[in-house]
Scaffold this active site. Sequence first.
Site, PDB file in Angstrom:
ATOM      1  CG  HIS A  63       0.179  -3.794   5.479  1.00  0.00           C
ATOM      2  ND1 HIS A  63      -0.698  -3.450   4.502  1.00  0.00           N
ATOM      3  CD2 HIS A  63       0.696  -4.998   5.124  1.00  0.00           C
ATOM      4  CE1 HIS A  63      -0.735  -4.402   3.583  1.00  0.00           C
ATOM      5  NE2 HIS A  63       0.096  -5.362   3.934  1.00  0.00           N
ATOM      6  CG  HIS A 107      -1.929  -1.107   1.182  1.00  0.00           C
ATOM      7  ND1 HIS A 107      -2.344  -1.809   2.287  1.00  0.00           N
ATOM      8  CD2 HIS A 107      -2.605  -1.626   0.119  1.00  0.00           C
ATOM      9  CE1 HIS A 107      -3.240  -2.713   1.909  1.00  0.00           C
ATOM     10  NE2 HIS A 107      -3.412  -2.621   0.600  1.00  0.00           N
ATOM     11  CD  GLU A 147      -0.779   0.565   4.484  1.00  0.00           C
ATOM     12  OE1 GLU A 147      -2.012   0.478   4.526  1.00  0.00           O
ATOM     13  OE2 GLU A 147      -0.041  -0.427   4.383  1.00  0.00           O
ATOM     14  CD  GLU A 181      -2.043  -3.329   9.457  1.00  0.00           C
ATOM     15  OE1 GLU A 181      -1.698  -2.156   9.206  1.00  0.00           O
ATOM     16  OE2 GLU A 181      -2.760  -4.020   8.706  1.00  0.00           O
TER      17      GLU A 181
HETATM   18 ZN   LIG Z   1      -1.881  -1.721   4.319  1.00  0.00          ZN
END
Ligand SMILES: [Zn+2]
Length: 1113
Positions: free
Chosen positions: A901, A804, A807, A986
Site C-alpha cells: 500500500h 487502492h 497508491e 505501507e
Molecule cells: Zn491503501
Amino acid sequence: MAEQEASGLQVLLQTLQSSLDRESILAILQLLGDLLSVGTDRRIRYMISKGGSEALLRTLVDTARTASPDYVILLPLFRLLAKVGLRDKKFGQKALELEALDVTLILARKNLCHSQNLLHCLWALRVFASSVTTGAMLGINGAMELLLKVITPYTQKHTQVIRTAAEVLAALLKSKSNSRRAVNRSYVPRLLRLHQDWHSHDTAHSFVPIRRALLLCLKHIAKLRSGREAFLAAQGMEILFSIIQNCLDDQSLEPVISIVLQILRQCYPKSPLPLLTTSSTYSFPVPGIVTSEAPRVLTEEDYEDDSEEEEDKDSDSEDVKEEDDDLETDVNKLSSKPGLDRPEEELMQYKAMCLELSCSFEELESKPGDDLNSDETEYANHHHIPTAASPKGLFLNKDQISGGQEKEVLVQNSLLSRVKMGRSSIHLTSKRGPGMNSYRNVHSNDPGIDSSGSDVSDIQASFLEDAGDMDAISCPRISASFSNSTKTRETAEFIDQLLQTHLKPMVFHDPYLYMAKARRTRSVADFTMMAFPDFWGHCPPLSAQPMLQRKCGVQRIKILEDVRRLIQPSDIINKVVFSLDEPWPLQDTASDCLQFFSAFESGNLRKAIQVREFEYDLLVNADVNSTQHQQWFYFKVSGMRAAVPYRFNIINCEKPNSQFNYGMQLTLYSVKEALLGRPTWVRTGYDICYYKNHYRQRTAGAGAASGKCYYTLTFAVIFPHAEDACYLAYHYPYTYSALMTHLDILGKSVNRKQVYFRQEVLCQTLGGNSCPLVTITAMPESDRADHLEQFRQRPYQVITARVHPGESNASWVMKGTLEFLVSSDPVARLLRENFIFKIIPMLNPDGVINGNHRCSLRGEDLNRQWLSPSAHLQPTIYHAKGLLHYLGSIGRRPTVFCDFHGHSQKKNVFLYGCSIKETLWQAEATVGTSNLSEDVSYRTLPKILDKLAPAFTMSSCSFLVEKSRASTARVVVWREMGVSRSYTMESSYCGCNQGPYQGLQFGTGELEEMGAMFCLGLLVLELKSGSCSHQLLTRAAALLNAEEESLDFYLQRSFSVLLASSYFRTSVCCVHLQRYYLHIFCELFEVKPVHQNIKSCQKEKTVEDLKHGYFPK
Ligand SMILES: [Zn+2]
C-alpha cells in the site's frame, strides 16, 4: 510534617468560616496566602480537596453581604479565590451553588469607578466564567453588559482592568447562549469598532493582550451562524483583512494575527463546490445494490458545531493520533478461526492456477505463451523502429522473441544500475533549498539546455515546436492500422517519427507494446487517448530529490489570497476553462489561459477554473459511482508561458492532513524534456500547503451548504519550457496498461531454462479487464523425481498490491519486486529455488484505469471486502481469497502474505501485522490472557527489513488488530487462513525521515529498491528460521565461497550469501555504502567483525556457522 500541615490547614479553614472577628480572618487570609505562595500546585490541590474553595467562597458571601463590605478583607480574599479557582475544575459550580456569583457581580457594579476593587472582582469573575454553565448564568445576570461598560469607550486609563474585563467577556462568550445574546444586542459591530480603536492607537504594540481578548470575543461569537452573519454585515471581513495586511511579518503581533486568521476562515461564507453534483462524472452500471453514500442530513445544531476551525498551523506536528478504542478486545474474535466462506468444492477451480504443482515442466517449456493477450506480443522487444504503414514489419523473428541470455543481461543491468543510482544518491545529493525549477535541479549537471531549450539541435528544435501540438502528443490509442482516417495515420507517422528520433531504449518499457496494451484496456469513459508519459516511459532521475523546505508563514499568505477573492472580487476572472461535465466550448486556443486535459488512463481532472491570470482552481473527479475520495490527481496542462509561476489549487481534497504540509512535492513530466532525452517524472512545486477551505458538502434537499469539509492543496509551478505539454500528478503514475506491458516484457526477458514465470488471469474485473496473476519460481534442476519433488514442495509466498488505486507508490514497489525476482541476481535465484511466489500485482485494475483514488467501480473500498467478498461484486478479492483458501486446503499455506500500500500521512516504509497479545496489551484488556500463547515470529520480517532496507523503519510498524480493519486483507488472511506473517506494507508518498535517505523524497528508484529489499528480507527470514533447509544453507555457503573479489578484508569476511549478491558486486565504487550494508548484515546475524586472514576465515566457515550466524575467530 505533611500530616501536621494538613490538620493545621483544616483548622485554619474551619476558623475562617466560623470566625466573626475581623483581625483573625485577616490573619488567616494572610497565612493562607503565605502558605500557597511558596508551595507547589500540589499544595493548592490539597487545599481544594480539604474544602478550601468552599471555605473561601463562603467567607466571600458572608463578607460581601454586610451593609458596608470590608474591602480590607475582600481584596486578599479575591486574590486567594483567583489563585485557588484556577486549579479547581469545579470552582464555577461551587461558586454558583454558594451564590458567590451574584455578590461578586454586585460588588463589581458598585466599584465601576474604583479600579482596584473592580480589578479584584474581575479576577474572581474570570475564574467563575471558566465553567460554561456558570458563564451562562453570569450572562443571564447581566455580566456581559457590565463588562462592555467597563471596556467601552476606548481609553488608555486602567488598562489592566480593561484587559481583564475583555478576557472575562471572551470567557463568557464561550457559552452559546451568551453568544446569541451578544449577537442580538449588536455586540459584534461594537467589538469590531473597539478593536479598531485599539489597533489604530496601539502603535507601539503595548496592548496586544487587550486586542487579542477582543478578537477572541469575536471568534467565539462567530461560532454561531447568526454571529458570522452579523460579522459579515458589519464589514468584519474587510476590517480585519485590512488590519492584518500590514502586520503579517511582525512577530510581536503573532497572538493577534493567528486569531484574525481563524476568524477570517471561520466567517468566510461556506459554499458548495462549484459543481452541479459531487457524484462522479463517470457512472458505471454495476451489479447488485451499491451501498449508498448519501451524505447524512445535518441538523442546525451540527452546523453550528462544525465551524470549530483548527489553529492556523504552520508548524503543527505531523504525528497521526492513534485511536485505542478501535482496538479489537474480544479475545474470541481475535483467536477464533472462522469457517470457509464458500462451498469447499469451489476451491478446486484454483487448482488450475497452481499448475506448478501438477504439470510436468516439459509441458511448460513447450508452451511459453500460455499467458493472456498473446496476439500482441509480437510488438514487444523490437530493436528497430517499424513504420506504421507496414505493421508486418513489427513482427520479430523467433530468436528475438525467445529472449535468452542477452535479455537476461538486460534485466540484470537495469536492476543493478537502478539500485546503484539509488545508493549513490545518498552521497551525491546535498540538501538543496526549495527548487523553483525541479528540472534544473535534477539535471543541473546536464550540459546543453536551459529552460528555453535554445541549445537544442535543429532537428530536436523542430520537434519541440511540434510538441506544442497537443493532439499529436496525446497519442491516440487507436493504432493507424485500424483506421483509414488520414489524420490518424498522420498522427501515427508523427509518433513513429518521434520515437525514431528521440526515444532512447528504455529497459522494461516499449511504447509500441504499451499502445497495444492500452488499446485493450477498458475504461468507463472509453478513453481514446494515452498520456504521453505512460506511453513514452519514465527513467528515474539520477539522484533523489530533497524534501521541500516549507517557507514560514506561506499558508497564511495563501489563505489571505483566498480571502482577497471575497474582499476584492473585481480582480477575479472566475472562468471555467475545462470541464468533464459539460460539452464545453472548450479551450479557445486564442485565449491566453492554460489548457487542461485528463481523459486518459488514471487521469481524473474534472474541472478547471481560471481565478486570476496565473491562478487556477482545480477539481478532481470523485471515484466512479461515488461522491467522494478525491485525493489522487493526474492531468495534462499545456499552453504555458516560460518563467511564470502558476498557482494551482485543488479545492476538493478530502483527507484532513497531508504530507504536502511536511516536505512532499507533486510530480511533473514535461514532454519537451522527454524529447530532449530526459523522460522523467520529477518532484516539483513550491509554496505547497494543504488546508481546510470554505467549501462544504451540499446537504441533500437542504440547498444550503453544510456538513463535510473540503481541503485545498495549493502549489506553485514554474514550467521548464514555454508552450510545453506537462503532466502533473499526485505521485508517479503507474497505469494498468503499464503493468500489462511490464509483465509481458518481464515474461519474455527471463531465461526460461532457469526461471519459471507464468502469467495468467485471476479473473475478469467488473469493468471487463483481466486481473493478472503471476507465478515465479525456479525451473526444477532436472526432471529427476527428487528435483521435481523439491520443485513442488517449495513453500509459497503471496504478494498483492494496488487494491487502492491512488497508491501508485505500491505499484512501483511491486515493479521492483517483480524485476528482482526474475533477475539473474544470485539472491533472486536462491529465492526462486526455494519458494513459489504467487503475485497479484494489481487487485483493483478498474480503479487504477478510471482515475479512482480508493474504490472499485461499485464505489466501495475493496480492502474492506475481504470478510465476505462476492464473486460477482468483488471478483478480484473473491478469487484472491479463494486462491489463498485453496493453498490452505492442500496444506500449502503461504509463509508470508503481504499487501503493498501507500501511506499519505507518514514517512518511510513500514509494515502492519497482526498480534493478539500486542492488541490486548495496547487496549489494556489483558484479563484472562496469561495462558494465551502466541508465536512472536510476526516481528522477525519487519526487524530484518529495518536493518536491510534503507527506507524501512521498524518504529512505525504496528501489530494491532483494529475493529475497523477486520475486513482488510491483512486481518482476514491472518485470522481465516492462519498466516501469522500477514502484513500490509505501507510506503510513504513522501520520503524518509530516518536512515540513509533521511530528508529525501522517494523517487521511483527508491520505491523499486524497496521491492527488491523486501525479497532479500524474505530470504534472510528463511535463513534465520529454524526450519531452514540444509539445501538452502548449503547453496548459500557455496555462493559465499565462490565469491573471491578482492575488496578489503572487512567487506569480504562480512558474511553470507547476501554479500555475494550483485547488489554489492556492482557497487564497488561505493565502499562506504557497502560498509553500511556489511554493518547491518553483521547485526542481523549477530556476527562480530574479526580481523583475520580471508582464506582461513572462508575455510572454516561451515553450514552450521551460517545457520547460527557464527564465525570462528
Ligand atoms: Zn491503501
